[in-house]
Structure formats: C-alpha cells, structure tokens
Motif scaffolding. Structure first.
Motif, PDB file in Angstrom:
ATOM      1  N   ARG A  10       0.849  -1.182   0.000  1.00 21.63           N
ATOM      2  CA  ARG A  10       0.000   0.000   0.000  1.00 21.63           C
ATOM      3  C   ARG A  10       0.882   1.229   0.000  1.00 21.63           C
ATOM      4  O   ARG A  10       2.068   1.159   0.291  1.00 21.63           O
ATOM      5  N   GLU A  11       0.298   2.348  -0.301  1.00 25.34           N
ATOM      6  CA  GLU A  11       0.997   3.614  -0.189  1.00 25.34           C
ATOM      7  C   GLU A  11       0.661   4.198   1.176  1.00 25.34           C
ATOM      8  O   GLU A  11      -0.486   4.549   1.441  1.00 25.34           O
ATOM      9  N   PRO A  12       1.648   4.295   2.094  1.00 31.16           N
ATOM     10  CA  PRO A  12       1.360   4.809   3.420  1.00 31.16           C
ATOM     11  C   PRO A  12       0.996   6.283   3.391  1.00 31.16           C
ATOM     12  O   PRO A  12       1.502   7.042   2.567  1.00 31.16           O
ATOM     13  N   ALA A  13       0.096   6.678   4.287  1.00 30.36           N
ATOM     14  CA  ALA A  13      -0.294   8.081   4.407  1.00 30.36           C
ATOM     15  C   ALA A  13       0.840   8.864   5.040  1.00 30.36           C
ATOM     16  O   ALA A  13       1.401   8.448   6.053  1.00 30.36           O
ATOM     17  N   LEU A  14       1.201   9.984   4.430  1.00 32.45           N
ATOM     18  CA  LEU A  14       2.297  10.789   4.950  1.00 32.45           C
ATOM     19  C   LEU A  14       1.838  11.589   6.164  1.00 32.45           C
ATOM     20  O   LEU A  14       0.683  11.989   6.269  1.00 32.45           O
ATOM     21  N   ARG A  15       2.778  11.851   7.067  1.00 31.35           N
ATOM     22  CA  ARG A  15       2.454  12.548   8.304  1.00 31.35           C
ATOM     23  C   ARG A  15       3.451  13.669   8.554  1.00 31.35           C
ATOM     24  O   ARG A  15       4.537  13.699   7.975  1.00 31.35           O
ATOM     25  N   MET A  54       6.899   6.786  17.623  1.00 30.56           N
ATOM     26  CA  MET A  54       7.871   7.808  18.012  1.00 30.56           C
ATOM     27  C   MET A  54       8.616   8.397  16.815  1.00 30.56           C
ATOM     28  O   MET A  54       8.927   9.594  16.797  1.00 30.56           O
ATOM     29  N   ILE A  55       8.916   7.568  15.824  1.00 30.14           N
ATOM     30  CA  ILE A  55       9.718   8.072  14.697  1.00 30.14           C
ATOM     31  C   ILE A  55       8.945   8.037  13.380  1.00 30.14           C
ATOM     32  O   ILE A  55       9.528   8.223  12.312  1.00 30.14           O
ATOM     33  N   LEU A  56       7.619   7.806  13.452  1.00 34.33           N
ATOM     34  CA  LEU A  56       6.749   7.826  12.273  1.00 34.33           C
ATOM     35  C   LEU A  56       7.206   6.840  11.210  1.00 34.33           C
ATOM     36  O   LEU A  56       7.286   7.154  10.019  1.00 34.33           O
ATOM     37  N   ALA A  57       7.522   5.619  11.650  1.00 32.01           N
ATOM     38  CA  ALA A  57       7.920   4.562  10.718  1.00 32.01           C
ATOM     39  C   ALA A  57       6.684   3.877  10.152  1.00 32.01           C
ATOM     40  O   ALA A  57       5.617   3.859  10.778  1.00 32.01           O
ATOM     41  N   ASP A  58       6.829   3.334   8.943  1.00 28.65           N
ATOM     42  CA  ASP A  58       5.737   2.547   8.377  1.00 28.65           C
ATOM     43  C   ASP A  58       5.580   1.245   9.141  1.00 28.65           C
ATOM     44  O   ASP A  58       4.478   0.814   9.449  1.00 28.65           O
ATOM     45  N   ARG A  59       6.724   0.633   9.489  1.00 31.33           N
ATOM     46  CA  ARG A  59       6.718  -0.629  10.207  1.00 31.33           C
ATOM     47  C   ARG A  59       7.860  -0.664  11.206  1.00 31.33           C
ATOM     48  O   ARG A  59       8.910  -0.064  10.984  1.00 31.33           O
ATOM     49  N   CYS A  60       7.635  -1.407  12.279  1.00 28.06           N
ATOM     50  CA  CYS A  60       8.681  -1.553  13.286  1.00 28.06           C
ATOM     51  C   CYS A  60       8.695  -3.003  13.766  1.00 28.06           C
ATOM     52  O   CYS A  60       7.640  -3.565  14.095  1.00 28.06           O
ATOM     53  N   THR A  61       9.873  -3.599  13.794  1.00 19.80           N
ATOM     54  CA  THR A  61      10.046  -4.986  14.204  1.00 19.80           C
ATOM     55  C   THR A  61      10.879  -5.029  15.478  1.00 19.80           C
ATOM     56  O   THR A  61      11.846  -4.278  15.608  1.00 19.80           O
ATOM     57  N   ARG A 124       8.653  -1.991  -0.988  1.00 13.37           N
ATOM     58  CA  ARG A 124       9.923  -1.318  -1.266  1.00 13.37           C
ATOM     59  C   ARG A 124      10.532  -0.775   0.018  1.00 13.37           C
ATOM     60  O   ARG A 124      10.011   0.162   0.631  1.00 13.37           O
ATOM     61  N   THR A 125      11.598  -1.410   0.482  1.00 10.26           N
ATOM     62  CA  THR A 125      12.313  -0.937   1.662  1.00 10.26           C
ATOM     63  C   THR A 125      13.194   0.235   1.256  1.00 10.26           C
ATOM     64  O   THR A 125      13.985   0.131   0.313  1.00 10.26           O
ATOM     65  N   LYS A 126      13.050   1.329   1.975  1.00 12.37           N
ATOM     66  CA  LYS A 126      13.854   2.511   1.672  1.00 12.37           C
ATOM     67  C   LYS A 126      14.747   2.839   2.866  1.00 12.37           C
ATOM     68  O   LYS A 126      15.820   2.305   3.020  1.00 12.37           O
ATOM     69  N   SER A 127      14.254   3.704   3.733  1.00 13.59           N
ATOM     70  CA  SER A 127      15.036   4.111   4.891  1.00 13.59           C
ATOM     71  C   SER A 127      14.883   3.089   6.021  1.00 13.59           C
ATOM     72  O   SER A 127      13.794   2.557   6.242  1.00 13.59           O
ATOM     73  N   THR A 151       7.014  10.455   6.284  1.00 19.79           N
ATOM     74  CA  THR A 151       6.906  11.892   6.087  1.00 19.79           C
ATOM     75  C   THR A 151       7.232  12.204   4.626  1.00 19.79           C
ATOM     76  O   THR A 151       7.663  11.329   3.865  1.00 19.79           O
ATOM     77  N   LYS A 152       7.043  13.438   4.250  1.00 24.69           N
ATOM     78  CA  LYS A 152       7.288  13.847   2.869  1.00 24.69           C
ATOM     79  C   LYS A 152       8.728  13.582   2.460  1.00 24.69           C
ATOM     80  O   LYS A 152       8.998  13.151   1.344  1.00 24.69           O
ATOM     81  N   GLU A 153       9.676  13.816   3.392  1.00 23.06           N
ATOM     82  CA  GLU A 153      11.081  13.611   3.073  1.00 23.06           C
ATOM     83  C   GLU A 153      11.408  12.135   2.864  1.00 23.06           C
ATOM     84  O   GLU A 153      12.275  11.782   2.060  1.00 23.06           O
ATOM     85  N   GLY A 154      10.755  11.257   3.604  1.00 21.81           N
ATOM     86  CA  GLY A 154      10.869   9.827   3.386  1.00 21.81           C
ATOM     87  C   GLY A 154      12.129   9.177   3.903  1.00 21.81           C
ATOM     88  O   GLY A 154      12.412   8.022   3.557  1.00 21.81           O
ATOM     89  N   VAL A 155      12.925   9.883   4.701  1.00 26.08           N
ATOM     90  CA  VAL A 155      14.145   9.278   5.257  1.00 26.08           C
ATOM     91  C   VAL A 155      14.218   9.577   6.742  1.00 26.08           C
ATOM     92  O   VAL A 155      13.767  10.622   7.205  1.00 26.08           O
ATOM     93  N   PHE A 156      14.784   8.616   7.490  1.00 21.45           N
ATOM     94  CA  PHE A 156      14.991   8.822   8.920  1.00 21.45           C
ATOM     95  C   PHE A 156      16.157   9.780   9.141  1.00 21.45           C
ATOM     96  O   PHE A 156      17.078   9.885   8.318  1.00 21.45           O
ATOM     97  N   THR A 157      16.119  10.469  10.274  1.00 27.54           N
ATOM     98  CA  THR A 157      17.123  11.464  10.598  1.00 27.54           C
ATOM     99  C   THR A 157      17.908  11.051  11.834  1.00 27.54           C
ATOM    100  O   THR A 157      17.556  10.077  12.513  1.00 27.54           O
ATOM    101  N   GLN A 158      18.938  11.806  12.120  1.00 27.77           N
ATOM    102  CA  GLN A 158      19.712  11.570  13.333  1.00 27.77           C
ATOM    103  C   GLN A 158      18.833  11.718  14.563  1.00 27.77           C
ATOM    104  O   GLN A 158      19.000  10.997  15.549  1.00 27.77           O
ATOM    105  N   ARG A 159      17.889  12.643  14.504  1.00 28.97           N
ATOM    106  CA  ARG A 159      16.956  12.813  15.624  1.00 28.97           C
ATOM    107  C   ARG A 159      16.112  11.556  15.819  1.00 28.97           C
ATOM    108  O   ARG A 159      15.852  11.130  16.939  1.00 28.97           O
ATOM    109  N   ASP A 160      15.674  10.941  14.721  1.00 28.13           N
ATOM    110  CA  ASP A 160      14.920   9.686  14.823  1.00 28.13           C
ATOM    111  C   ASP A 160      15.767   8.603  15.488  1.00 28.13           C
ATOM    112  O   ASP A 160      15.261   7.835  16.307  1.00 28.13           O
TER     113      ASP A 160
END
Length: 385
Positions: A10-15, A54-61, A124-127, A151-160
C-alpha cells in the motif's frame, strides 16, 4: 527485511513530524503500559508500536537474540508472523554484531540489505533504522528495526535515531525484566508439577495422574466460563492437590484394603498438611495450590473434610479440582480398587450432583466429557512390570 504478505502492499499516508508535546505523550503512555505488563508477547507489541509512533515509521520490528540456536527471531513485526534468521544476517544482524545502531537512508545502496523479500512481496524498503537492546549486564538481547519514514522527506534522521535509541534504552530494561519474570513463572510451574508428582508417587500414582488432573481442571474451568489465564493458573496449581501425602505413613497411604476409622482420620490430614506447606507463599500460583490442597475433599452438601464447608463456602478452585480428581481416581487402577467403567462413573456424578459436587460443575463435566476423554487418552498410564 521480513517477507511481508501481499495484503500489506500500500501507499502509506504521509504525516507531519511530531511536536515535543506529542512525543512526550507517546513516551508517557507507552512506558506506563509497558511497566504494568508482565506478558512477554504483549510487551513486545507495545514496544513495536511505541517505536513506530515515536519516529513515524511505516513498520517496526522487535527482534530477540536466541543464542542457543544462533538465530534472531521476532514474533512481533508489523505485517508478518514469526520470522527466524541466522544470527548476524542482514542489517539487524550486523547492528547486533557490532553493538551499534545503524541509520540507512537508502537500503538498496547498502550491500547488507537483502532485497529478495522486497522482490517477492512488492514492498519497497527505503530508509531503515536498527537499534540494539542492551540488558542490565551489558549483553545485547535484541534490537529495534524500523522501516520507511512516513513523512514527505521519506528518510529517517539523526533525531529519529536518538529517539529510537531512547526507546530502546527503556524498553530493553523492561524487556529483560519481563523475560526474567516469565522464566521465574516457568520455574515455579516446573517445581509445582514435580512436587505434585512426588506426592502422588508415594501412593503409587504415576506422573500421568497429575497431568490428567491438571488438564481436566483446565477443561472444566474453561467450560465454566473462566478466562484462559485463570484456567491456566488452575491447571498449573492442581497437581499440588495431594502434596500433603508426603507426610502420611506408608502403612496408611499404601494399604491395599479398606482403612480403619483411625487410619482414615490420618489420611484426611493430608489436606491440612498440604495447605500448611503452601499457604505462607507470596506467589500467586502457590496460594492457588494451597486453596486446592485444602479444599478438594470438601463436599457441596457439607459432609466433606477437613472443615465441612458447604456450597460456595468451598473455594471454586477446590470444587473444580474435586471433580477432576474424582473422575481420574474412579477411572484409574489404584492399590485398593480396579478402574470403573465410564458408564458407572457418569452415573455416580449424576447421583452426586448437589451432594458431593457443585451442580454447575457436574453439568459442565457432562458437556465437556468428550474433551476430558481425549485428555485421558492423551495421558494414559504406561504399563508397568
């Protein structure tokens, strides 16, 4: 990455990124829930949800290390069931091997990423972020793995990475505590069962007697409508019903013929002996076993022992185990009798409904009889020389 089923394509909803207030609320809510939870699976679910939010991930394992089998495994991954992979494999395995977190902006640019699962599922695994969990002794017990920033940027950050590391620091300690708690409970169960076997072995019962009584008790509890957790507690504690027999003299306990009145009075003391052995414990399982040991020979009409309790004065756990114990006793060979035929046993329960046994439990016994018989067949006594 995990092999996700097609229904999760699916296409995840951006936040939008969380505000500090929203982040604090997530942390406070989940840490409170985790602190009050003692079931390992439930803790793992809470940890996965906390990390994802906490980090707005699509999935967490949430991965755990099985050092004995040399594997990483997870029973909690958004979109999949249990997975096991060799220890050290993939991004998460590399993170655990190094004992360091990883922040990957594009998994396809990293040779450690296994893209085969993506090709199978269309996901599709990205970040990717992975953060190990460290126990109190400094050993690594597992890791978080978060996939695809929503999120719109689509990549995790150092803050995440910092936020997920904070979650891992707290959750790792809580996880270790729950795992230790489950190990203690498992040890208690084993001790209770072995002690129950000891009590029965003195009267020449087999270990399968306590297994059958345990299973019958669980079936009856569930048939009565008790929750699964409570039925399991009764199943685990019921093998201790005759633990007091350890103090009964062999001349009485193993006598093949009918007991004299004096011998019968001695035999009856096994209920209070068992109760006194168990009642001082602070452990819930042993307190449950104390009630069962004390009251499984009480009768609904008040003619039982040791206290002549009547009706609902008798603890429910004692009433349940009474039915289970008598059913097994009648259907088994003993030093003083041969096993009864099933029809004779059923007739006795009908006659003793509202006399020896709780009427509701006799009704449940009749309803659950097919399951009781299945359990009896499953735990048949082995023929002894």
């Amino acid at each position: 990455m995990p092999d996700y089923p097609r229904e999760f394509e699916r296409e995840p909803a951006l936040r939008e990124e969380l505000t500090p207030e929203q982040m604090l609320r997530i942390i406070f809510d989940y840490t409170a829930k985790i602190a009050n939870e003692r079931n390992l699976h439930n803790v793992l679910v809470l940890m996965a949800n906390m990390g994802r939010e906490m980090i707005l991930a699509d999935r967490c394992t949430v991965w755990l290390v099985d050092y004995k089998r040399g594997e990483l495994f997870t029973t909690v991954a958004h979109g999949v069931s249990e997975i096991r992979v060799p220890l050290g494999s993939g991004l998460v395995g590399h993170s655990i091997a190094l004992g360091q977190p990883l922040l990957i902006e594009d998994a396809y640019q990293d040779p450690r990423h296994n893209a085969e699962n993506d090709r199978k599922t269309g996901y599709r695994t990205k970040s990717v972020i992975t953060v190990p969990f460290v126990g109190n002794d400094g050993s690594i017990i597992g890791a978080y793995q978060a996939v695809n920033k929503m999120t719109k940027e689509g990549v995790f950050t150092q803050r995440d990475l910092e936020n997920l590391s904070l979650a891992a620091s707290y959750a790792g300690k809580s996880l270790e505590s729950v795992m230790l708690h489950e190990e203690i409970v498992a040890t208690q169960k084993e001790i209770i069962f072995r002690m129950g076997e000891i009590g029965e072995s003195r009267s020449k019962e087999t270990g399968n007697h306590v297994k059958r009584v345990a299973e019958y008790s669980r079936i009856l509890a569930l048939g009565l409508g008790l929750p699964q957790e409570e039925a399991e507690k009764i199943r685990v504690a019921s093998p201790m019903h005759d633990i007091g027999k350890v103090a009964i003299p062999d001349a009485v306990l193993k006598k093949p013929g009918k007991l004299t009145d004096e011998e019968y009075e001695i035999m009856k003391t096994h209920t209070t002996i068992g109760y006194n052995l168990l009642r001082g414990s602070n452990r819930e399982l042993l307190r449950t076993a104390a009630h069962i040991a004390h009251e499984h020979h009480e009768k609904w009409d008040g003619t039982g022992y040791p206290r002549g309790l009547k009706g609902e004065e008798i603890h429910l756990y004692g009433r349940i185990t009474a039915v289970a114990d008598v059913f097994d006793a009648l259907g088994s060979d003993r030093v003083y009798k041969k096993a009864w035929e099933l029809e004779r046993i059923i007739n006795l329960f009908r006659e003793e409904r509202g006399r020896h046994f709780d009427p509701k439990l006799v009704d449940v016994f009749m309803e659950q009889l097919p399951r009781m018989l299945e359990a009896r067949d499953r735990y048949k006594d082995e023929l002894q020389e």
